[in-house]
Design a protein around this motif. Structure first.
Motif, PDB file in Angstrom:
ATOM      1  N   PRO A  54       0.810  -1.174   0.078  1.00 17.70           N
ATOM      2  CA  PRO A  54       0.075   0.005  -0.105  1.00 17.70           C
ATOM      3  C   PRO A  54       0.887   1.108   0.029  1.00 17.70           C
ATOM      4  O   PRO A  54       1.940   1.230   0.486  1.00 17.70           O
ATOM      5  CB  PRO A  54      -0.850  -0.160   1.319  1.00 17.70           C
ATOM      6  CG  PRO A  54      -0.800  -1.390   1.631  1.00 17.70           C
ATOM      7  CD  PRO A  54       0.304  -1.957   1.141  1.00 17.70           C
ATOM      8  N   PHE A  55       0.300   2.362  -0.752  1.00 18.27           N
ATOM      9  CA  PHE A  55       0.993   3.471  -0.792  1.00 18.27           C
ATOM     10  C   PHE A  55       1.363   4.266   0.714  1.00 18.27           C
ATOM     11  O   PHE A  55       2.322   4.933   1.113  1.00 18.27           O
ATOM     12  CB  PHE A  55       0.271   4.408  -1.592  1.00 18.27           C
ATOM     13  CG  PHE A  55       0.809   6.005  -1.270  1.00 18.27           C
ATOM     14  CD1 PHE A  55       1.988   6.476  -2.101  1.00 18.27           C
ATOM     15  CD2 PHE A  55       0.128   6.815  -0.610  1.00 18.27           C
ATOM     16  CE1 PHE A  55       2.360   7.611  -2.156  1.00 18.27           C
ATOM     17  CE2 PHE A  55       0.444   8.334  -0.651  1.00 18.27           C
ATOM     18  CZ  PHE A  55       1.806   8.441  -1.153  1.00 18.27           C
ATOM     19  N   THR A  56       0.415   4.080   1.669  1.00 21.62           N
ATOM     20  CA  THR A  56       0.455   4.536   2.894  1.00 21.62           C
ATOM     21  C   THR A  56       1.626   3.959   3.503  1.00 21.62           C
ATOM     22  O   THR A  56       2.562   4.426   4.539  1.00 21.62           O
ATOM     23  CB  THR A  56      -0.863   4.355   3.778  1.00 21.62           C
ATOM     24  OG1 THR A  56      -1.085   2.938   3.600  1.00 21.62           O
ATOM     25  CG2 THR A  56      -1.801   5.224   3.238  1.00 21.62           C
ATOM     26  N   THR A  57       1.652   2.513   3.339  1.00 24.87           N
ATOM     27  CA  THR A  57       3.075   1.711   3.976  1.00 24.87           C
ATOM     28  C   THR A  57       4.394   2.339   3.664  1.00 24.87           C
ATOM     29  O   THR A  57       5.265   2.553   4.521  1.00 24.87           O
ATOM     30  CB  THR A  57       2.481   0.239   3.885  1.00 24.87           C
ATOM     31  OG1 THR A  57       1.446  -0.004   4.440  1.00 24.87           O
ATOM     32  CG2 THR A  57       3.903  -0.478   4.514  1.00 24.87           C
ATOM     33  N   ARG A  58       4.133   2.418   2.510  1.00 21.76           N
ATOM     34  CA  ARG A  58       5.789   2.971   1.729  1.00 21.76           C
ATOM     35  C   ARG A  58       5.774   4.415   2.266  1.00 21.76           C
ATOM     36  O   ARG A  58       7.110   4.708   2.462  1.00 21.76           O
ATOM     37  CB  ARG A  58       5.477   2.902   0.287  1.00 21.76           C
ATOM     38  CG  ARG A  58       5.705   1.480  -0.511  1.00 21.76           C
ATOM     39  CD  ARG A  58       5.838   1.627  -1.703  1.00 21.76           C
ATOM     40  NE  ARG A  58       4.511   1.558  -2.430  1.00 21.76           N
ATOM     41  CZ  ARG A  58       3.940   2.343  -3.338  1.00 21.76           C
ATOM     42  NH1 ARG A  58       4.848   3.260  -3.736  1.00 21.76           N
ATOM     43  NH2 ARG A  58       2.425   2.497  -3.780  1.00 21.76           N
ATOM     44  N   LEU A  59       4.793   5.259   2.445  1.00 19.84           N
ATOM     45  CA  LEU A  59       4.962   6.537   2.751  1.00 19.84           C
ATOM     46  C   LEU A  59       5.647   6.576   4.280  1.00 19.84           C
ATOM     47  O   LEU A  59       6.417   7.254   4.464  1.00 19.84           O
ATOM     48  CB  LEU A  59       3.573   7.289   2.356  1.00 19.84           C
ATOM     49  CG  LEU A  59       4.048   8.949   3.077  1.00 19.84           C
ATOM     50  CD1 LEU A  59       4.677   9.547   2.085  1.00 19.84           C
ATOM     51  CD2 LEU A  59       2.318   9.349   3.093  1.00 19.84           C
ATOM     52  N   TRP A  60       4.920   5.734   4.828  1.00 20.06           N
ATOM     53  CA  TRP A  60       5.246   5.573   6.391  1.00 20.06           C
ATOM     54  C   TRP A  60       6.817   5.125   6.430  1.00 20.06           C
ATOM     55  O   TRP A  60       7.577   5.834   7.130  1.00 20.06           O
ATOM     56  CB  TRP A  60       4.580   4.610   7.105  1.00 20.06           C
ATOM     57  CG  TRP A  60       4.740   4.365   8.425  1.00 20.06           C
ATOM     58  CD1 TRP A  60       5.413   3.109   9.134  1.00 20.06           C
ATOM     59  CD2 TRP A  60       4.915   5.129   9.644  1.00 20.06           C
ATOM     60  NE1 TRP A  60       5.700   3.183  10.124  1.00 20.06           N
ATOM     61  CE2 TRP A  60       5.240   4.495  10.754  1.00 20.06           C
ATOM     62  CE3 TRP A  60       4.558   6.383   9.857  1.00 20.06           C
ATOM     63  CZ2 TRP A  60       5.372   4.928  12.079  1.00 20.06           C
ATOM     64  CZ3 TRP A  60       4.731   7.131  11.187  1.00 20.06           C
ATOM     65  CH2 TRP A  60       5.134   6.273  12.285  1.00 20.06           C
ATOM     66  N   GLU A  61       7.254   4.097   5.714  1.00 20.18           N
ATOM     67  CA  GLU A  61       8.483   3.493   5.812  1.00 20.18           C
ATOM     68  C   GLU A  61       9.576   4.689   5.374  1.00 20.18           C
ATOM     69  O   GLU A  61      10.695   4.840   5.957  1.00 20.18           O
ATOM     70  CB  GLU A  61       8.567   2.286   5.088  1.00 20.18           C
ATOM     71  CG  GLU A  61       7.627   1.068   5.478  1.00 20.18           C
ATOM     72  CD  GLU A  61       7.937   0.005   4.583  1.00 20.18           C
ATOM     73  OE1 GLU A  61       8.576   0.193   3.305  1.00 20.18           O
ATOM     74  OE2 GLU A  61       7.543  -1.145   5.005  1.00 20.18           O
ATOM     75  N   SER A  62       9.339   5.414   4.605  1.00 17.20           N
ATOM     76  CA  SER A  62      10.214   6.445   4.001  1.00 17.20           C
ATOM     77  C   SER A  62      10.282   7.696   4.901  1.00 17.20           C
ATOM     78  O   SER A  62      11.382   8.048   5.056  1.00 17.20           O
ATOM     79  CB  SER A  62       9.569   7.145   2.612  1.00 17.20           C
ATOM     80  OG  SER A  62       9.397   6.231   1.708  1.00 17.20           O
ATOM     81  N   THR A  63       9.267   7.794   5.612  1.00 12.49           N
ATOM     82  CA  THR A  63       9.055   8.919   6.655  1.00 12.49           C
ATOM     83  C   THR A  63      10.052   8.503   7.730  1.00 12.49           C
ATOM     84  O   THR A  63      10.894   9.368   8.674  1.00 12.49           O
ATOM     85  CB  THR A  63       7.715   9.344   7.146  1.00 12.49           C
ATOM     86  OG1 THR A  63       6.915   9.621   6.121  1.00 12.49           O
ATOM     87  CG2 THR A  63       7.789  10.316   8.019  1.00 12.49           C
ATOM     88  N   VAL A  64      10.089   7.074   8.130  1.00 14.30           N
ATOM     89  CA  VAL A  64      10.651   6.719   9.368  1.00 14.30           C
ATOM     90  C   VAL A  64      12.093   6.583   8.909  1.00 14.30           C
ATOM     91  O   VAL A  64      12.994   6.894   9.766  1.00 14.30           O
ATOM     92  CB  VAL A  64      10.333   4.939   9.481  1.00 14.30           C
ATOM     93  CG1 VAL A  64      11.139   4.505  10.478  1.00 14.30           C
ATOM     94  CG2 VAL A  64       8.957   5.182  10.242  1.00 14.30           C
TER      95      VAL A  64
END
Length: 898
Positions: A111-121
């Motif tokens: 999911p896009f939200t998962t990738r966004l969260w991982e990038s933010t982390v």
């Protein structure tokens, strides 16, 4: 290099027992008890070696052989690392069929939200890189999969070539202490409770029992974990670094490491609160001179003459004289105050909820998820007091007969008296507040008389007198707060001794009961001591004063009034002085300066030469250090919980509180770390899965804070009157005319003759003003509460109800939405249990058929499709949880288990 071994250089010293050689009445009994006790230790399989060289103290060194450690690990079901072969698929690409070459599986859609969260982390982690400790000195300790140890299933566990290395030094000392607490020291059967090292120390048979530090911490010493922890954790140069919690746990045990984990998490959570508090403070500074109400109050052309501050002797005065006070009040009394109060209420809830998640992660990482407190024996002090007690009762758990105190005939009268004395002690704190109030009233009245009393040709004296007169309220508030702080510190010392005396008198059976009782007593007494004066200013000062010509009096004196700018600035000053003063004097001065002074004096008075100091054995050096008592952490938690109270209960009055708390905690972490590394004997590596009763105390404070902040905004600040004025009474919706709106009129002819001001510096004043909402003297219902008063009172009560309900609903919703245990962590715990059970079932079946179990077979098990590690389950639960799982390499040569 420290000598941490027996004379043979092979067997490691796991524990030290020390006793005094001084002859007294108990010497013979102590000698017999030690002989029996040490014989029982040897029967358990422990090895003993004595140090009986001439001196005031003799020592016995204890070593636990591998077989003893293994036996007790089995008995206690200690969780031990499993073999790498049992989980090696975690590190193989083969566990992801869809990633294998030639796989027919389709790649899952992330999911896009998962990738966004991982990038933010990843971005956030890069930002925090400068704050990481030196991992070359303190390498990251990764978690291996574990399961309860069983000697019948050694094929599950990673046994090193040198079996002594299977158990860490802290684990070895913990097992030895477990044995020491259960060995009898009497051959008679008269008492069932002549056992345990704690009872022997309480009876004076031994003077100390402690594990050894692993080396010295001073510069130039050989490299060891103690020195590494001091250099890369406790030293002041690391004040902005994260803490190496896994290494702290490895050296000091889970209980102490959990305290530092909580303190570090609390300190980190203070950062956003500090940022918001600073923004609110800067906003207050920005509007200090532009606020319409402040401008009106400071404008001398408004020519508002105020009624005297005391009867007869005080003169009339101009409202513009309170200009500086009013402007200072606007820094803290503005619209941003409401936002900050709501924010801090949410912050308190988020702090507690996220701590529960952090704690769950720590429990998993440190193998505390299944930890259960063992059944506690009676306290040695309890048994000593009831040594000749005749009434006995069988313990339903252990089956032993113990001394029993009937509740209604013995315990209830003691508890009633104990808590009655507590009420009396709380009354002493309240009496001190009344004394400070009397000082404040009399001092303010005296300072108001300065212009009439001071007559000097000296310009400096005249200027000083004028300055004091203009800032009489500020001088009175600050000096009263300082006096109150001194009284608080003195009473705290008294309360500490009396709380322990009362708890000892209650004769509680177990250490947990004793700790809970002392926690309740000390917290209540210190809470009343610290917060009684603050509660008075926040909710009572100026609320029941009366009016000119009919003031309400106590013991013949008028009650205190709030200044023209309101009571909030006084509350802020009181809170700042008590909070910051406590941190500077009681926390930092007593914890940092006093120990250094005592150490300097001891060094100067000591006649010991440098050669004699160098000749000391490690156990002699550790013996002269302060004992790491069980109450050490109690005081640290109490200190931080009281600070949490200052932060949350009155946050609306002092937005800079998080900043001072953050600065204090940065220092506190290093001070406590230095204390444990350098100044105390090595504490026993005790286990604890939670912070105990302190979580409940923090939760109660966070709930109380919602109520107190609602009432501070509604009753103490000017927020509600200003809001009502702009919405209901202002012609243009601004604060223009607000100051006049808040001032009632009084006809000076209505003063009693004895109360009329004798100072007529301002001439013949016919009408004076006072801060209240009352009818003017020219209406029929003169001096009665005006309609504006009831409007504002209704608005205040409505705000309290609205604020409390909104904040409670939001915080409750947050508590419900945020799970106590991360979902991925739950899956990981279940997955680990599943893998272990499956492997045990299959290997036990093979053994039942008489087949040999080898590492090759175990490796083959992990190739089973059903036992493969899912990448989702095996990965770290998330960046915020910080759980990492890897496994050590196994030997190339397969082992066989039959």
């Amino acid at each position: 290099v420290r000598n941490l071994f027996f004379k043979d250089g092979q067997r490691r010293i796991d524990f030290i027992l020390a006793w005094s050689t001084e002859v007294n009445k108990k010497s013979e009994a102590a000698k017999r008890a030690r002989k029996v006790f040490e014989e029982n230790l040897e029967k358990e399989g422990l090895h003993l070696e004595y140090d009986l060289k001439p001196g005031k103290v003799h020592y016995v060194k204890i070593h636990a052989p591998y077989e003893v450690l293994k036996r007790y690990a089995d008995i206690l079901k200690m969780r031990m690392p499993m073999k790498e072969a049992l989980a090696e698929q975690h590190n193989k690409d083969a566990f992801s069929p869809w990633e294998a070459k030639g796989s027919d599986h389709l790649a899952p859609l992330v999911p896009f939200t998962t990738r966004l969260w991982e990038s933010t982390v990843k971005l956030v982690r890069k930002f925090f890189v400068p704050f990481h400790y030196d991992e070359t000195k303190l390498p990251k300790i990764t978690r291996a999969y574990t399961c309860p140890y069983s000697s019948n299933r050694e094929y599950l566990f990673e046994i090193p070539a040198n079996s002594e290395e299977l158990f860490s030094n802290s684990t070895r000392s913990w097992i030895v202490d477990y044995i020491l607490r259960r060995q009898h020291f009497s051959t008679t059967t008269e008492s069932n409770f002549d056992f345990g090292i704690k009872k022997m120390i309480a009876d004076g048979y031994y003077t100390a029992a402690y594990p050894l530090h692993e080396g010295h911490w001073k510069p130039g010493s050989a490299e060891n974990l103690r020195k590494i922890l001091f250099d890369h954790w406790a030293h002041w140069k690391n004040w902005l670094k994260f803490q190496p919690l896994d290494h702290i746990r490895q050296y000091f045990g889970e209980k102490i490491a959990l305290y530092f984990a909580w303190l570090g998490f609390y300190t980190t959570m203070l950062v956003p609160a500090t940022v918001v508090g600073l923004v609110v403070f800067i906003y207050g500074l920005a509007i200090m001179y532009t606020n319409v109400a402040s401008k009106e109050l400071c404008d001398p052309y408004n020519n508002i003459t105020m009624c005297p501050l005391c009867d007869a002797r005080c003169p009339y005065w101009k409202l513009s004289d309170a200009c500086s006070h009013a402007r200072a009040s606007r820094i803290f009394d503005n619209g941003a105050t409401v936002f900050f109060a709501i924010f801090m209420s949410l912050w308190g809830t988020l702090f507690l909820e996220f701590w529960k998640r952090k704690q769950a992660t720590i429990q998993y990482k440190w193998d505390l998820t299944t930890f259960v407190e063992e059944e506690e024996p009676p306290r040695p002090e309890y048994l000593s007091k009831l040594e000749n007690w005749k009434t006995m009762k069988e313990n339903p758990v252990t089956g032993l007969k113990e001394p029993h105190l009937p509740f209604w005939r013995r315990r209830f009268p003691i508890f009633l008296t104990s808590y009655s004395i507590m009420l009396l002690l709380a009354g002493v704190a309240l009496s001190a507040v009344i004394g400070v109030i009397a000082y404040r009233v009399s001092t303010l009245a005296a300072l108001q008389l300065i212009p009439r009393q001071v007559s000097s040709n000296n310009t400096v004296v005249t200027a000083t007198a004028g300055l004091i007169y203009e800032n009489a309220s500020l001088v009175t508030t600050v000096t009263a707060a300082l006096i109150n702080l001194v009284i608080i510190i003195v009473l705290n010392m008294v309360y500490g001794h009396l709380a322990f005396w009362l708890t000892d008198w209650e004769c509680l059976r177990t250490q947990s009961e004793y700790d809970s009782s002392i926690t309740v007593k000390l917290f209540i007494l210190q809470f009343v001591n610290y917060f009684s004066s603050i509660f008075y200013i926040a909710f009572f000062k100026g609320q029941f004063v009366g009016r000119p010509g009919k003031y309400r009096t106590i013991f013949g004196g008028r009650q205190e009034e709030c200044e023209a700018g309101g009571c909030l600035i006084e509350l802020c000053i009181q809170l700042a002085i008590i909070m910051v003063g406590k941190q500077l004097i009681q926390n930092n001065f007593i914890e940092i300066v006093v120990p250094k002074v005592i150490k300097f004096i001891k060094r100067k008075l000591s006649s010991e030469t440098r050669e004699q100091k160098l000749a000391r054995t490690p156990w002699e050096k550790d013996y002269i250090l302060d004992s790491a008592e069980t109450m050490s952490l109690f005081y640290e938690y109490l200190e931080m919980v009281l600070q949490f109270g200052f932060l949350t209960i009155f946050c609306a009055a002092f937005p800079l509180a998080p900043l001072f708390a953050l600065l204090n905690n940065i220092v506190e972490i290093r001070v406590d770390a230095t204390k444990f590394c350098a100044h105390l004997r090595r504490p026993l590596a005790e286990k604890s899965a939670t912070i105990g009763i302190w979580y409940s105390v923090l939760y109660a404070i966070s709930r109380m804070a919602i109520i107190t902040n609602a009432f501070i905004i509604a009753l103490t600040s000017e927020f509600i009157p200003r809001l009502v004025y702009t919405l209901r009474y202002s012609e243009d919706g601004s604060l223009s005319g607000y100051v006049n709106f808040t001032m009632a009129y009084f006809n000076t002819s209505d003063f009693a003759p004895e109360d009329k001001p004798k100072d007529v510096t301002l001439g013949n004043v016919q009408i004076c003003r006072y801060k209240d909402f009352r009818n003017p003297p020219w209406v029929d219902s003169e001096y009665r509460r005006s309609i504006e008063f009831w409007h504002i009172l209704a608005a205040r009560l409505a705000f309290v109800v609205l604020f409390e309900n909104v904040v409670v609903v939001i915080t409750s919703l947050l508590s419900w939405l945020i799970p106590d245990v991360p979902a991925v962590l739950k899956e990981q715990i279940r997955r680990e249990a599943y893998i272990t059970n499956e492997i045990v079932l299959k290997t036990e079946l093979k053994r039942a058929h008489g087949e040999a179990v080898t590492d090759v077979f175990i490796s083959a098990l992990t190739d089973d499709e059903h036992l493969r590690y899912s990448p989702h389950h095996s990965e770290s639960p998330g960046p915020s949880e910080d759980v990492e799982i890897t496994h050590r390499r196994t030997s190339d040569e397969p082992k066989t288990y039959v």
